[in-house]
Scaffold this motif. Sequence first.
Motif, PDB file in Angstrom:
ATOM      1  N   HIS A 204      43.223 112.682 -30.426  1.00 52.41           N
ATOM      2  CA  HIS A 204      44.449 112.048 -30.900  1.00 52.41           C
ATOM      3  C   HIS A 204      44.181 110.648 -31.443  1.00 52.41           C
TER       4      HIS A 204
ATOM      5  N   ASN B  75      49.773 110.615 -32.738  1.00 57.46           N
ATOM      6  CA  ASN B  75      49.599 112.060 -32.555  1.00 57.46           C
ATOM      7  C   ASN B  75      49.995 112.444 -31.139  1.00 57.46           C
TER       8      ASN B  75
ATOM      9  N   LYS C  29      53.620 119.629 -36.807  1.00 55.04           N
ATOM     10  CA  LYS C  29      52.226 119.941 -37.117  1.00 55.04           C
ATOM     11  C   LYS C  29      52.150 120.584 -38.497  1.00 55.04           C
TER      12      LYS C  29
ATOM     13  N   ALA D 168      53.253 114.611 -34.612  1.00 60.23           N
ATOM     14  CA  ALA D 168      53.252 113.171 -34.343  1.00 60.23           C
ATOM     15  C   ALA D 168      54.673 112.658 -34.195  1.00 60.23           C
TER      16      ALA D 168
END
Length: 218
Positions: free
Chosen positions: A152, A168, A193, A200
């Motif tokens: 992330h 993220n 996504k 996010a």
Amino acid sequence: MRYRALSVVILLLLSGCEMATFKSKFDYSQKSWSVPTMARLKSDLKGNIDSSLLGDYLAVRIAEDERHLVISLPAPNLFQNWEREIPELPGAKIKAIIKQDEKSFLELYYPLYLLITDFSKWKSSKLPSGHPIPGISNGQAPSVSFDIDKEHKATIFFNKGVVGVLLNVPYDPLLAMTIPIKNKLGNIYTIPKEGSELGAILLVLNLPQNIMKALEGE
């Protein structure tokens, strides 16, 4: 006079246009605000969100040191407290906070002086997916990215009167939603996504003119 000198230094640093040129350190603590102005800023720069997805929490506030704006995002993938400086933005730092109820947050401590700094000569970017940044004029802004963990990332977008944090998350928000921040400071956006890009959440602040005048006026 000190603040004028600081402004000259900032302009010289920005004239290079490259991100690395802003790594030079200077005493950002020279800028301060009167007691009445700071009291007004603490009231105006305070914003909660109330969301079934993200919960009810204080998303924006002035730090106790009265020199930083604190921007907070829920971060379920953080499991311990840590703190890092952001060398590209002197005085800025990022913190992972685990609260007593075990809820975790990513907090950006963003120096107030950066809110009145002109970054227009810096190279701008869009979201990592290539889409425009919601809530930001022209859909792009200068940015700094860094790893949160192996999977992330977080990205800070910034310009004069504007700051955003993209984080993220380990889940897919599925729907693109806009969640207003109280006090009309900006919004939180959920980003589903897409392909190889993780889902996010993005918090974007656009400071109103009265706040900018208060920050610049002293």
